[in-house]
Design an enzyme around this catalytic site. Structure first.
Site, PDB file in Angstrom:
ATOM      1  N   ARG A   1      -7.086  -9.597 -13.754  1.00 62.01           N
ATOM      2  CA  ARG A   1      -8.361  -9.886 -12.646  1.00 62.01           C
ATOM      3  C   ARG A   1      -9.253  -9.576 -13.772  1.00 62.01           C
ATOM      4  NH1 ARG A   1      -5.341 -11.121  -9.345  1.00 62.01           N
ATOM      5  NH2 ARG A   1      -4.938 -10.370  -7.172  1.00 62.01           N
TER       6      ARG A   1
ATOM      7  N   GLU B   1     -15.692 -13.667  -9.059  1.00 62.67           N
ATOM      8  CA  GLU B   1     -14.960 -14.862  -8.187  1.00 62.67           C
ATOM      9  C   GLU B   1     -15.673 -14.975  -7.077  1.00 62.67           C
ATOM     10  OE1 GLU B   1     -10.835 -15.333  -8.782  1.00 62.67           O
ATOM     11  OE2 GLU B   1     -10.697 -14.389 -10.842  1.00 62.67           O
TER      12      GLU B   1
ATOM     13  N   HIS C   1      -8.395 -19.559 -11.749  1.00 64.38           N
ATOM     14  CA  HIS C   1      -7.557 -18.473 -11.226  1.00 64.38           C
ATOM     15  C   HIS C   1      -6.257 -19.244 -10.522  1.00 64.38           C
ATOM     16  CE1 HIS C   1      -7.150 -14.395  -9.110  1.00 64.38           C
ATOM     17  NE2 HIS C   1      -6.105 -14.830  -9.457  1.00 64.38           N
TER      18      HIS C   1
END
Ligand code: GLV
Length: 328
Positions: A243, A272, A290
């Site tokens: 993350r 994001e 991602h």
């Protein structure tokens, strides 16, 4: 709850086979448009169902839970990370939270290795040069990267994914080092020939490549801080498929811009879907959107896990992938 079908709301489009099976088993509301829900839509959905199936793009905080009322009993996350969910608030309200561990381990580890190879070996530079028609034949001094074999890899977070990364990396001749809250079992250390560092600082200062594989929790926010980035060797690379929040992204960008770090391979970002434009300008980074767990097989396996978690819960049993606040 058996007898009448459980009301389930799914926040994003899922693979066809998963949606079909869910429709057979539950009274399900799907999101065929795949448009992410607003906070209002999420609160409304959470208030109208027994089980909500969110993903990492849905922020289920205390406010959403408070507005949801009393009907919601289960949040069955489609994904392994649960940092988008306030698990503590959910637990206080008697709402069970589950996730989908295990089924995206190998895919994520594959992509970690892909980034780990791509940055030092300049794979994307090579592809770009080919596309621009710049290949004029082999040269002793063109496209030189850095060797992988024999280097030290420091894995931050030695859970399922960290171990899967270590297994692959060992096959590439990397020396495995790791930092974790607790050392891995002796058998795992032996299999991987891995060295445990209780001190993250000490490990970071000695590694050639660092792979971030720790989940994002309040304790791991900016674990790779500005201060820690400064401890790393200027020749070192960093890869993050976990993350964005685990790394201080602004500090990482500064380190890459000033040559305090050699390069980075990133699949995840702090804000994001926004990506810092300064990252996009850097020549020594490989950026992915991602997608480390994005395989067709993985998404179907994740869906099956979600279904098993809901079904077990509906049948009055403890779902296999329950997430408790104490685990975070
Ligand atoms: C993907 O990033 C996940 O947490 O499932």
């Amino acid at each position: 709850m058996s007898g009448s079908k459980l009301k389930v709301i799914v926040t994003r489009k899922l693979p066809e086979a998963v949606e079909t099976r869910m429709s057979e088993l539950f009274d399900v509301e799907l999101n065929t448009s795949d448009k992410p829900m607003t906070i209002e839509e999420l609160s409304d959905a959470a208030g109208r169902c027994d089980a909500l199936v969110p993903t990492l793009t849905d922020k289920i905080d205390g406010r959403v839970l408070a507005r949801a009322g009393d009907r919601l009993r289960l949040i069955a996350q489609f994904g392994v990370g649960v940092d988008n969910i306030d698990v503590r608030s959910a637990s206080l309200r008697g709402i069970t939270v589950t996730n989908t561990p295990g089924v995206l381990t190998e895919d994520t580890a594959d992509m970690t290795l892909a980034l780990l190879l791509a940055v030092p070996r300049r794979i994307i530079d090579g592809v770009d040069a080919m596309r621009r028609g710049e290949f004029e034949g082999w040269s002793p001094t063109w496209m030189l990267g850095r060797r992988i074999y024999g280097k030290r890899l420091g894995i931050v977070g030695m859970g399922r994914i960290g171990r899967a990364v270590a297994r692959r990396a060992k096959a590439f001749g990397l020396q495995i080092h790791y930092h974790n809250r607790k050392p891995a079992p002796a058998a795992v250390e032996e299999e991987l020939g891995a060295t445990y560092w209780e001190s993250l600082d000490q490990m970071l200062a000695r590694m050639d490549i660092v792979s971030v594989n720790a989940p994002h929790t309040p304790a791991s926010f900016h674990l790779i801080s500005a201060r820690r980035l400064k401890l790393m060797k200027p020749s070192a690379y960093i890869v993050n498929t976990s993350r964005g929040e685990v790394v201080d992204e602004a500090a990482l960008i500064r380190a890459l811009e000033t040559g305090e770090l050699a390069g980075a391979g990133l699949d995840v970002y702090e804000n994001e879907p926004a990506v810092n434009p300064r990252l996009l300008k850097l020549p020594n980074v490989v950026l992915l959107p991602h997608m480390s767990s994005a395989t067709e097989e993985g998404r179907i396996d994740m869906g099956e896990k979600v279904i098993i978690n809901i079904k077990t819960f509906a049948d009055g049993h403890r779902p296999p992938d329950r997430v408790l606040p104490a685990m975070l």
